[in-house]
Design a protein around this motif. Structure first.
Motif, PDB file in Angstrom:
ATOM      1  N   SER A 247      13.241  20.022  32.607  1.00  0.00           N
ATOM      2  CA  SER A 247      12.615  19.125  33.398  1.00  0.00           C
ATOM      3  C   SER A 247      11.389  18.609  32.818  1.00  0.00           C
TER       4      SER A 247
ATOM      5  N   CYS B 206      17.374  17.933  38.046  1.00  0.00           N
ATOM      6  CA  CYS B 206      15.840  18.000  38.200  1.00  0.00           C
ATOM      7  C   CYS B 206      15.228  16.259  38.380  1.00  0.00           C
TER       8      CYS B 206
ATOM      9  N   ALA C 133       9.057  18.587  39.522  1.00  0.00           N
ATOM     10  CA  ALA C 133       9.734  19.116  38.420  1.00  0.00           C
ATOM     11  C   ALA C 133       8.997  19.501  37.134  1.00  0.00           C
TER      12      ALA C 133
END
Length: 208
Positions: free
Chosen positions: A22, A108, A126
């Motif tokens: 992420s 994500c 994220a």
């Protein structure tokens, strides 16, 4: 959502060689390193991780199509897609297939873009760089006696705490069920989709 992202990221870190799914800043740095070393396979891997996150954000933007939080927006569709990607990532991660990371990265990207859209670019779930930056600015203002946005401070603390708790939960879950820990954020996304759909159905009809 921050709690879910914390679980997703920690499963990637523990289960796939300390690699994040992420954080594009770190992955871009790793991409640069692989390019500098002349590693085509390494560079391609990090490029696909980055592109997976980016494509997730693009798809979220295409589905939601606006920057206002309105019941008419198709947030439930994005949430179901996130859950689908996370569930599909489990067997891939179990097989040590890099595609599992790509699926998690796309999830994500979908989630981060969705939250960014309805928060007007003030919230990221994220990654925490922006949240820590905002918190630092507000504390600095407070120390100088300047007015601060208390609501933004609370949001920053909530997101940071949620992500941290998700990381803790994800670590414990991974030790117990390994990559199947991804089913937890998938379940959270599905529950959120169901809750949003129920609110939307019960809401009075409007022109929005």
């Amino acid at each position: 959502m921050a709690f879910s992202a914390g679980i997703i990221n920690i499963v990637g870190l523990i289960g796939f060689g300390r690699e994040t799914v992420s954080h594009l800043t770190g992955n871009t740095s790793l991409l640069a390193e692989e390019i500098a070393k002349g590693s085509v396979s390494g560079a391609l891997h990090y490029l696909v991780v980055i592109l997976s996150f980016f494509v997730g954000a693009v798809v979220s933007g295409m589905i939601i199509r606006d920057s206002e939080l309105l019941l008419g927006r198709r947030y439930s569709v994005v949430l179901v897609l996130i859950a689908t990607l996370l569930v599909s990532a489990v067997p891939l991660l179990n097989a040590q297939a890099q595609a599992g990371m790509y699926a998690a990265a796309a999830a994500c990207g979908l989630q981060n873009a969705m939250v960014t859209t309805y928060s007007g670019a003030t919230i990221r779930t994220a990654h925490l760089t922006g949240m820590f930056t905002d918190l630092g600015i507000f504390i600095g203002h407070r120390l100088r006696g300047l007015p601060v946005d208390v609501r933004r401070i609370r949001i920053s603390l909530t997101v940071i705490t949620g992500f941290l708790c998700g990381g803790i939960a994800g670590t414990l879950l991974y030790s117990a069920v390994q990559n199947r820990a991804m089913y937890v954020p998938a379940g959270i996304s599905l529950a959120a989709a169901a809750a949003y759909w129920r609110i939307r159905v019960r809401a009075p009809k409007s022109g929005a």
